[in-house]
Design a protein around this motif. Structure first.
Motif, mmCIF file in Angstrom:
data_model
loop_
_atom_site.group_PDB
_atom_site.id
_atom_site.type_symbol
_atom_site.label_atom_id
_atom_site.label_comp_id
_atom_site.label_asym_id
_atom_site.label_seq_id
_atom_site.Cartn_x
_atom_site.Cartn_y
_atom_site.Cartn_z
ATOM 1 N N ALA A 269 0.834 -1.209 0.000
ATOM 2 C CA ALA A 269 0.000 0.000 0.000
ATOM 3 C C ALA A 269 0.867 1.257 0.000
ATOM 4 C CB ALA A 269 -0.927 -0.003 1.213
ATOM 5 N N SER A 272 2.500 1.547 -3.449
ATOM 6 C CA SER A 272 1.528 1.977 -4.449
ATOM 7 C C SER A 272 1.296 3.478 -4.369
ATOM 8 C CB SER A 272 0.204 1.234 -4.250
ATOM 9 O OG SER A 272 -0.744 1.625 -5.206
ATOM 10 N N SER A 273 1.190 3.990 -3.140
ATOM 11 C CA SER A 273 0.978 5.422 -2.964
ATOM 12 C C SER A 273 2.174 6.223 -3.451
ATOM 13 C CB SER A 273 0.707 5.730 -1.494
ATOM 14 O OG SER A 273 0.449 7.096 -1.305
ATOM 15 N N ALA A 276 2.397 5.569 -7.566
ATOM 16 C CA ALA A 276 1.306 6.076 -8.404
ATOM 17 C C ALA A 276 1.131 7.581 -8.278
ATOM 18 C CB ALA A 276 0.008 5.351 -8.042
ATOM 19 N N ASN A 277 1.219 8.091 -7.048
ATOM 20 C CA ASN A 277 0.919 9.507 -6.836
ATOM 21 C C ASN A 277 2.130 10.422 -6.972
ATOM 22 O OD1 ASN A 277 -1.878 9.054 -6.199
ATOM 23 N ND2 ASN A 277 -1.236 8.301 -4.194
ATOM 24 N N ARG A 319 -0.315 11.493 2.365
ATOM 25 C CA ARG A 319 -0.745 10.357 1.553
ATOM 26 C C ARG A 319 -0.535 9.045 2.309
ATOM 27 N NH1 ARG A 319 -2.415 11.527 -3.319
ATOM 28 N NH2 ARG A 319 -1.797 13.475 -4.352
ATOM 29 N N ALA A 323 -3.241 6.224 3.901
ATOM 30 C CA ALA A 323 -3.150 4.768 3.777
ATOM 31 C C ALA A 323 -3.206 4.109 5.153
ATOM 32 C CB ALA A 323 -1.858 4.389 3.049
ATOM 33 N N GLU A 397 -9.407 3.199 -2.732
ATOM 34 C CA GLU A 397 -8.422 4.237 -3.031
ATOM 35 C C GLU A 397 -7.325 3.716 -3.953
ATOM 36 O OE1 GLU A 397 -6.683 8.062 -2.791
ATOM 37 O OE2 GLU A 397 -8.642 7.333 -2.137
ATOM 38 N N PHE A 398 -6.891 2.470 -3.722
ATOM 39 C CA PHE A 398 -5.820 1.859 -4.520
ATOM 40 C C PHE A 398 -6.347 0.558 -5.120
ATOM 41 C CE2 PHE A 398 -3.808 3.987 -0.827
ATOM 42 C CZ PHE A 398 -3.134 5.003 -1.491
ATOM 43 N N GLU A 400 -5.441 -1.262 -7.471
ATOM 44 C CA GLU A 400 -4.472 -2.285 -7.843
ATOM 45 C C GLU A 400 -4.123 -3.214 -6.680
ATOM 46 O OE1 GLU A 400 -2.097 1.375 -6.582
ATOM 47 O OE2 GLU A 400 -3.952 0.925 -7.670
#
Length: 682
Positions: A269, A272-273, A276-277, A319, A323, A397-398, A400
């Motif tokens: 998680a 990913s944050s 991606a962001n 962010r 999470a 939110e994520f 994926e």
């Protein structure tokens, strides 16, 4: 002929980073096609791209088209003089300059001339314009009062052939020789005297690395160097590296950190944050554990990099805090309590909700688990929970992280470890070459979930079309085949699809759905084996037998592929084709496989009959064991006997009994080969 380098550069606002490589490549390809169509030779084409520019450099381009001979045919020699004179006038010549040529059975007037080639400066504007118009841009935009359209607003256009500006107007811009340096480090124009100046002058003083490959490797080296400062390993995702390379013209890698308390959140998680962001690279220790550091790539070389690092740390903190909040909130509600919410989520209009899909998959997964030696209760439980994590804040939110968060939440809820693992493994393989489920429960759930989707969509007559496959049924079918074959699972698709189809008794068209689904899935083998350099003919020879057990199908293909490399293969394939043609002409099929040995007269047919009888006995155990390779190797020994049979024996004897006996022998021979595949198709 004279050759000179050609440069075209289009300056823009920041281009979409995920599309930059595609746009640049398409721009270069379009210009190459245009040059080839115009007959302009060159030695090479180099493509450059950065966030604010697309550029192509063509080396050693002809400055003009070569002169070209042409031939124009006019009226026949018997035509009236007036018609011939009119033809000559249209060609701009006198009658004396026309020649005659025999075409077919007639004589015709012909004008042969030389067309002077056009200068490249006249041809290049249209070539560049056409290439830009053909770029794969899903949605073009307008800006200001102009009706010009492009992916982003455009600001300058450089077009040089040697030291000469190619005069033109494209996308509302007048071509020139001035480009622009880095937006912050060198916000000035740079005059280019020739294409050879391009990369060097943009590098200095422009502070722009225009070659995206050079930027990518510079970023890679910088990121590795930053990680080495704390003796850590950086995970370089190639797609992320491409995207970061497309975001920067003068990249500078910097390392920041975040609070260690966030490491309590599943690493995936956090990663990913960050990825991606923020487009950050994450770091791990020697054991693969996530470290509280990240590496960002800035587009400026700051005199005080700590300010940039601090700014990025401030951005990432909320962010990661989100999470952590989502993770804590989600764990307060067990996954099993979320099943009711699945009733409100439509899977597909005609196939019901996710809850209904879960119910269907439960029974199918349990059945599969039992067949492969797994735990049916685990499979049923995993199927029940399989889509529950879609109802969590974290997956909302994520997206994926679906499956992966199910795994973490299931462990927190006290579910069996194999059940938890299956919640993530149900999506494996996610893409070509991806890892497969490792647990029997995961295998059963992954197969069942895919088969339910495939069968359901075929049942409502919504199979993939040539261009559309919204539910990725082709990929899902390949996933099922990979799981079965690579895990050595002896499962029958016909049985499993029939079980799945039984869940849709009310749907129209479900009567033949089993056959259509199996045919569709077996067709996926074609591309599978092409990628493994196994010929289509080998695949077709096995497909003709339509074995519905993927593992069995694969064993047959491997056996035939090996057989096809034998020196006997060509003769045996031809003989099988001959036998198939003979039997196909019969008004009725051979009723019995029993051979009358008293009617065997020729030595060649006696020898063949003995060998066929012997092999019929010895090959049966091999077929039952699926040892098709050994069976085909034994059948290869028949080559000489089969050839001798066709040389010495007249199959269509005038004696009906003898003829039918010989046809029976050929039928028995054919059945032996068909035990593996129809090699007449090789």
């Amino acid at each position: 002929m004279i050759n000179q380098d050609f440069l075209v550069e289009l300056g823009t606002e920041e281009l979409p980073p995920t599309s930059l490589l595609t746009l640049a490549s398409a721009f270069g390809d379009g210009i190459e096609r245009g040059l080839q169509a115009a007959g302009l030779s060159y030695s090479s084409v180099q493509v450059h791209a950065s966030p604010r520019r697309l550029a192509v450099v063509v080396k050693d381009l002809l400055v003009a088209q070569p002169d070209r001979e042409f031939e124009k045919r006019g009226p026949a020699t018997q035509a009236p003089t007036q018609a011939v004179e009119g033809f000559a006038r249209s060609c701009g010549v006198s009658l004396d300059e026309l020649t005659t040529q025999e075409v077919g059975k007639g004589q015709y007037y012909v004008y042969k001339g030389m067309e002077k080639g056009k200068p490249s400066t006249e041809l290049l504007p249209a070539i560049v314009s056409d290439s830009l118009a053909a770029l794969p841009i899903p949605k073009r935009m307008r800006w200001g009062a102009s009706r010009t359209e492009f992916v982003r607003p455009v600001h300058w256009l450089v077009m040089l052939l040697g030291e000469t500006v190619v005069p033109c107007t494209i996308l509302g811009l007048t071509s020139g020789r001035k480009t622009q340096g880095h937006r912050f480090h060198y916000p000035h124009s740079i005059e280019l005297l020739s294409p050879s100046d391009y990369t060097t002058k943009l590098l200095s003083p422009g502070m722009v690395i225009v070659d995206i490959n050079d930027r990518r490797e510079k970023i890679r080296a910088q990121v590795l160097a930053e990680a080495a400062k704390i003796d850590a390993q950086v995970v370089i995702d190639e797609d992320l590296l491409d995207e970061v390379s497309a975001l920067n013209e003068w990249p500078v890698a910097l390392m920041g950190r975040f609070e260690e308390r966030f490491l309590q959140v599943p690493a995936e998680a956090l990663i990913s944050s960050m990825k991606a962001n923020q487009k950050y690279f994450h770091l791990i220790d020697a054991h693969g554990k996530l470290l509280p550091y990240f590496i960002t790539v800035s587009n400026i070389e700051s005199k005080d990099p700590s300010q940039i690092i601090s700014g990025n740390e401030k951005v990432i903190r909320p962010r990661l805090a989100d999470a952590a909040f989502f993770f804590e909130q989600d764990r307060q509600t067990p996954l099993s309590d979320r099943t009711e919410k699945l009733k409100s989520i439509v899977f597909q209009h005609d196939l019901g909700t996710l809850y209904q899909k879960t119910e269907r998959v439960q029974g199918l997964a349990s059945n599969i688990a039992k067949q492969i030696g797994g735990n049916p209760e685990f499979a049923s439980r995993a199927a029940l929970l399989s889509k529950c994590d879609l109802m969590t804040n974290m997956v909302f939110e994520f997206t994926e992280l679906q499956g992966l968060m199910g795994y973490h939440y299931a462990l927190h809820d006290g579910e069996e470890n194999e059940v938890a693992l299956a919640l993530n493994e149900q999506y494996m393989p996610r893409f070509a070459g991806d890892q497969l489920p490792t647990t029997k429960t995961g295998m059963a759930l992954a197969i069942a979930d895919r088969l339910d989707t495939i069968t359901g969509l075929f049942a409502i007559n919504q199979p993939p079309t040539g261009s559309k496959d919204p539910f990725a049924l082709r990929r899902q079918s390949l996933g099922v085949l990979r799981i079965i074959i690579e895990n050595n699972l002896d499962l029958d698709l016909e049985e499993l699809v029939a079980l799945s189809a039984a869940n849709y008794p009310e749907l129209a068209g479900s009567k033949d759905v089993v056959k259509r689904v199996i045919d569709f899935m077996l067709e996926r083998f074609r591309a599978w084996y092409e990628e493994k350099s196994i010929s289509v003919a080998v695949y077709l020879s096995v497909q003709a037998m339509r074995p519905t057990r993927p593992l069995d199908f694969d064993k047959r293909v491997q056996a035939v592929a090996q057989f096809s490399e034998l020196p006997e293969a060509i003769d045996l394939a031809a003989a099988n084709k001959r036998v198939a043609n003979i039997l196909a002409k019969l008004e009725s099929p051979i009723a019995s496989s029993k051979l009358d040995t008293t009617l065997l007269l020729e030595p060649a047919e006696i020898a063949l009959a003995d060998s066929v009888n012997e092999l019929t006995q010895s090959l049966q155990p091999l077929f039952e064991q699926g040892n098709y390779t050994q069976a085909m190797l034994q059948l290869a020994s028949l080559k000489d006997q089969i050839n001798l049979f066709f040389d010495d024996v007249m199959v269509n004897s005038e004696d009906d009994a003898i003829r039918n006996n010989r046809l029976t022998l050929l039928s028995n021979l054919r059945k032996l080969f068909l035990g593996t595949a129809d090699i007449s198709l090789l």
